[in-house]
Design a protein around this motif. Structure first.
Motif, PDB file in Angstrom:
ATOM      1  N   ILE A 136       0.862  -1.181   0.000  1.00 39.90           N
ATOM      2  CA  ILE A 136       0.000   0.000   0.000  1.00 39.90           C
ATOM      3  C   ILE A 136       0.894   1.225   0.000  1.00 39.90           C
ATOM      4  CG2 ILE A 136      -1.650   1.369   1.333  1.00 39.90           C
ATOM      5  CD1 ILE A 136      -2.867  -1.229   2.359  1.00 39.90           C
ATOM      6  N   VAL A 137       0.675   2.107  -0.967  1.00 47.21           N
ATOM      7  CA  VAL A 137       1.434   3.354  -1.048  1.00 47.21           C
ATOM      8  C   VAL A 137       0.535   4.470  -0.521  1.00 47.21           C
ATOM      9  CG1 VAL A 137       2.712   4.947  -2.521  1.00 47.21           C
ATOM     10  CG2 VAL A 137       2.724   2.487  -3.025  1.00 47.21           C
ATOM     11  N   ASN A 138       1.014   5.128   0.503  1.00 52.07           N
ATOM     12  CA  ASN A 138       0.209   6.079   1.257  1.00 52.07           C
ATOM     13  C   ASN A 138       0.677   7.517   0.996  1.00 52.07           C
ATOM     14  OD1 ASN A 138      -1.787   6.723   3.100  1.00 52.07           O
ATOM     15  ND2 ASN A 138      -0.515   6.360   4.902  1.00 52.07           N
ATOM     16  N   ARG A 139      -0.218   8.469   1.211  1.00 54.77           N
ATOM     17  CA  ARG A 139       0.086   9.902   1.177  1.00 54.77           C
ATOM     18  C   ARG A 139       0.625  10.359  -0.177  1.00 54.77           C
ATOM     19  NH1 ARG A 139       2.712  10.511   7.258  1.00 54.77           N
ATOM     20  NH2 ARG A 139       0.833   9.895   8.368  1.00 54.77           N
ATOM     21  N   ILE A 140      -0.006   9.908  -1.222  1.00 57.95           N
ATOM     22  CA  ILE A 140       0.379  10.304  -2.580  1.00 57.95           C
ATOM     23  C   ILE A 140      -0.138  11.716  -2.861  1.00 57.95           C
ATOM     24  CG2 ILE A 140       0.119   9.784  -5.029  1.00 57.95           C
ATOM     25  CD1 ILE A 140      -0.330   6.841  -4.201  1.00 57.95           C
TER      26      ILE A 140
END
Length: 262
Positions: free
Chosen positions: A170-174
């Motif tokens: 999960i890639v967060n704060r894009i």
């Protein structure tokens, strides 16, 4: 068949505990019976994100040391009746629980819950080794920053060495505007480095902060873009084929202001 997920990260502050809280609430909103296990002993925060900090009587340490059965230590969520928290201690350190103890506990939890979500301490020390011991699936949380991605790569390597083969990202704060200008790593950059299955791309969203301060994960807020991203992730965990969100780019007037140096 119940599943045990560990939510982990190499770098602290990337939103790992926020992710755990949102996924737990999201699964409970679908009627799943869920328990969140906080293993970040000494630095517990999961109770705060769920608004349960004033209802804790016993902890994970009390359970593994045999003072109380785990059902007595569980804290039921006030709004989501199928969601439970097993909090940890604020005064013990991460050596207070060993991998064998947590694995044994998770085998018991499997009998009563559809999903067991373990909130793992950041890093690769003893707390990490304990938290991953019983996991069927590891979810690595990172941010589109080179230091966070490098640390995520290290975590993925450690998971592989521990023979954890189902690893998801999960890639967060894009921030789409920063990605577009080349000031933040793109998903293509991250995929090239990490090469694991991405199940979530979560935009930076002020509502995450305001909802966290209220003890109410943003997944419950319809107008929250991050909340929608978390709802999509929960759908994917439940086997649904959901396309990734398209984030809004800067409007014409915002671009004009940048061009004019305003």
């Amino acid at each position: 068949m119940s599943e045990v997920f560990v939510i982990t990260s190499g770098k602290g502050g990337v939103g790992k505990t926020t992710t755990t809280a949102n996924l737990g609430v999201g699964l409970a909103m679908r009627g799943k019976k869920v328990v969140l296990v906080d293993t970040d002993t000494g630095l517990r925060n999961l109770d705060l994100l769920l608004g349960l900090e004033n209802r804790i009587m016993y902890t994970l340490i009390d359970v593994v040391e045999g003072r109380v059965p785990y059902k007595k230590a569980l804290v039921r969520h006030k709004k989501h009746e199928t969601l439970y928290l097993l909090p940890t201690s604020q005064v013990k350190d991460k050596s207070a629980v060993n991998p064998e103890q947590l694995a044994k506990l998770c085998e018991e939890l499997r009998k009563d819950f559809d999903y067991v979500l373990i909130d793992c301490p950041a890093g690769i020390e003893q707390g990490f080794k304990t938290a991953i011991a019983a996991a069927d699936v590891a979810i690595v949380v990172t941010m589109p920053e080179i230091s966070a991605v490098r640390d995520a790569d290290k975590i993925i390597g450690e998971l592989a060495r521990a023979e954890k083969t189902d690893i998801r990202l999960i890639v967060n704060r894009i921030r789409p505007q920063m990605v577009e200008k080349g000031d933040m790593m793109s998903m293509e950059d991250i995929d090239d480095i990490l090469s694991v299955k991405c199940i979530g791309q979560v935009p930076d969203d002020e509502l995450v902060v305001t909802s966290t301060n209220r003890g109410e994960p943003c997944i419950t807020i319809d107008k929250s873009l991050a909340g929608q991203a978390y709802r999509n992730i929960v759908g994917r965990l439940c086997g649904e084929d959901i396309p990734f969100m398209t984030f809004p780019k800067e409007g014409f007037f915002a671009r004009l202001k940048h061009a004019l140096g305003m």
